[in-house]
Design a protein around this motif. Structure first.
Motif, short mmCIF file in Angstrom:
data_model
loop_
_atom_site.label_atom_id
_atom_site.label_comp_id
_atom_site.label_asym_id
_atom_site.label_seq_id
_atom_site.Cartn_x
_atom_site.Cartn_y
_atom_site.Cartn_z
N ARG A 37 -1.31 113.25 38.05
CA ARG A 37 -1.01 112.69 39.37
C ARG A 37 0.51 112.51 39.41
O ARG A 37 1.12 112.11 38.41
CB ARG A 37 -1.71 111.35 39.56
N ILE A 38 1.11 112.83 40.53
CA ILE A 38 2.58 112.85 40.59
C ILE A 38 3.07 111.77 41.53
O ILE A 38 2.60 111.66 42.68
CB ILE A 38 3.09 114.24 40.99
N LEU A 39 4.02 110.98 41.04
CA LEU A 39 4.62 109.94 41.87
C LEU A 39 5.28 110.60 43.07
O LEU A 39 5.99 111.60 42.94
CB LEU A 39 5.69 109.16 41.10
N GLY A 40 5.04 110.02 44.25
CA GLY A 40 5.63 110.59 45.45
C GLY A 40 4.83 111.75 46.02
O GLY A 40 5.21 112.31 47.05
N PHE A 41 3.74 112.12 45.35
CA PHE A 41 2.85 113.18 45.85
C PHE A 41 1.46 112.58 46.09
O PHE A 41 1.02 112.47 47.21
CB PHE A 41 2.72 114.34 44.84
N SER A 42 0.81 112.22 44.96
CA SER A 42 -0.56 111.68 45.09
C SER A 42 -0.63 110.21 44.71
O SER A 42 -1.69 109.59 44.86
CB SER A 42 -1.53 112.52 44.24
N VAL A 43 0.44 109.64 44.19
CA VAL A 43 0.57 108.19 44.01
C VAL A 43 1.96 107.80 44.52
O VAL A 43 2.84 108.66 44.67
CB VAL A 43 0.40 107.72 42.53
N ASP A 44 2.15 106.50 44.78
CA ASP A 44 3.42 106.10 45.40
C ASP A 44 4.61 106.29 44.47
O ASP A 44 4.52 106.11 43.26
CB ASP A 44 3.33 104.64 45.87
N GLY A 45 5.74 106.68 45.08
CA GLY A 45 6.94 107.02 44.34
C GLY A 45 8.10 106.06 44.57
O GLY A 45 7.89 104.85 44.78
N GLY A 46 9.30 106.61 44.57
CA GLY A 46 10.51 105.82 44.41
C GLY A 46 11.25 105.37 45.66
O GLY A 46 12.27 104.70 45.54
N PHE A 47 10.77 105.73 46.85
CA PHE A 47 11.48 105.25 48.04
C PHE A 47 10.95 103.89 48.48
O PHE A 47 10.62 103.65 49.64
CB PHE A 47 11.39 106.27 49.18
N GLY A 48 10.86 103.00 47.52
CA GLY A 48 10.46 101.62 47.76
C GLY A 48 11.21 100.75 46.77
O GLY A 48 11.74 101.25 45.77
N GLN A 49 11.23 99.46 47.02
CA GLN A 49 12.04 98.61 46.15
C GLN A 49 11.43 98.41 44.76
O GLN A 49 12.15 98.23 43.79
CB GLN A 49 12.28 97.28 46.86
N TYR A 50 10.11 98.44 44.69
CA TYR A 50 9.44 98.32 43.39
C TYR A 50 8.45 99.44 43.21
O TYR A 50 7.91 99.99 44.17
CB TYR A 50 8.69 96.98 43.29
N LEU A 51 8.19 99.74 41.94
CA LEU A 51 7.26 100.80 41.58
C LEU A 51 6.39 100.28 40.44
O LEU A 51 6.91 99.92 39.38
CB LEU A 51 8.08 102.02 41.12
#
Ligand SMILES: [Zn+2]
Ligand SMILES: [Zn+2]
Length: 354
Positions: free
Chosen positions: A107-121
């Motif tokens: 599963r890829i962050l920013g594709f199928s799970v949430d990624g980095g354009f947010g303040q927390y990950l």
């Protein structure tokens, strides 16, 4: 926290979301730098086969550990980290070979799970156990550390073509990836690097940062010009660094006898199948090679190369706050900029990169 959420292609919204809690065995990263990739742009414009909306995009990420579950060894609050954006299974044959980018259940962050354009990950235990976090112990900025992922993708491509010292490399496209590829090839002892581009803005941007043979595709016959620069041989390695390169240039004709053609950029699905002269592959002993993504170890190597003096900072044209992301996509689409670094935390109060 604030995050840029792609609700569907074409619709991006800045939202206030609950701060993520720390998953058992996982960590929460405070994102300090998230580079915009042409894939993010593509997702915003048209979507992507692996994209699931609504989604926080962004897969080129650096930050500091904000929360760490008590079971997590080796990472504590305040540690600087680069985030490898794949959460692989850790047990399939590809994962066991250290080729987790090929893991069928990745599963890829920013594709199928949430990624980095947010303040927390928030990263789950599986991500931590499978090497998602790379400590940044070097004197690199967060924006540079976030460049480790695209640089690692170039390293992956270079490994796939097994570049030998002194070999000629032809890079098709002088966008950020083309420039990174040219730099990494030089760093690995290539001979001549030829960079081909047709956009005047890209040509002047690349010309400012790189010492390579830069060819303006509008002004030359591409095959003739490459032959001239390679004493009639063609390039040992030809690499596609923009989506339609395989449609615009005769890849096999540009390659030297025994050369390798690297499909680093994909081709838009609506363009159909590109006919390929397989007899040229046969008689001239060409190799047609693919590369997609990178591994966590390659990200570590990329961090090391940057610490060693591979300077990628000139490629970072802008640093913007989260609410400028949509405008950044437009600037990137118009090729006005190379890399744009989103800094979701403008004020940096509390945890900082130090
Ligand atoms: Zn990318
Ligand atoms: Zn796997």
């Amino acid at each position: 926290m604030k995050a840029a959420v792609l609700e569907k292609p074409g619709r991006l919204a800045i939202k206030e979301l609950p701060d993520p809690s720390c998953p058992p065995g996982g960590v929460v990263v405070k994102v300090l730098a998230s580079q915009v990739c042409s894939t993010d742009l593509h997702m915003w414009q048209r979507g992507h086969p692996a994209l699931r909306c609504p989604r926080i995009l962004g897969h080129e990420i650096a930050g500091v550990v904000a929360k760490s579950s008590s079971e997590v060894q080796g990472f504590k609050r305040g540690d600087k980290v680069q985030v490898y954006p794949g959460i692989s299974c850790g047990t399939c044959r590809f994962c066991c070979q250290g080729r987790e980018n090929l893991c069928p259940s990745i599963r890829i962050l920013g594709f199928s799970v949430d990624g980095g354009f947010g303040q927390y990950l928030a990263l789950p235990e599986k991500a931590i156990n499978n090497g998602c976090l790379n400590p940044v112990t070097y004197a690199l900025s967060a924006a540079e550390a976030a460049m480790a992922e695209p640089l690692a993708c170039c390293l992956n491509g270079l490994e796939k073509v097994a570049l030998k010292e002194g070999e000629t490399v032809l890079v098709l496209g002088a966008g950020p990836i083309g420039c990174l590829f040219a730099m990494v090839a030089k760093h690995h002892g290539s001979g001549k690097v030829i960079l081909l581009e047709k956009d005047p803005g890209r040509i002047s941007q690349a010309g400012q940062g790189l010492e390579v043979d830069l060819l303006d595709a509008n002004k030359v016959d591409v095959v003739d010009a490459v032959m001239e620069l390679t004493e009639g041989q063609g390039a040992d390695v030809v690499v596609t660094c923009f989506r339609e390169a395989a449609l615009e240039y005769p890849l096999l004709d540009l390659a030297a006898q025994g050369g390798r053609v690297l499909m680093f950029s994909g081709i838009s699905a609506d363009k159909g199948v590109v006919p390929t002269d397989l007899n040229a592959v046969h008689y001239r002993e060409l190799a047609l090679v693919g590369a997609y993504g990178c591994t966590s170890v390659q990200c570590q190597r990329a961090l090391g190369f940057m610490a060693d003096g591979l300077d990628v900072s000139w490629l970072i044209s802008q640093r913007v706050a989260l609410h400028h992301l949509e405008e950044s996509f437009s600037n990137l689409a118009a090729k006005k900029v190379m890399k744009i670094c989103v800094e979701p935390w403008e004020d940096n109060n509390g945890l900082v990169w130090q």
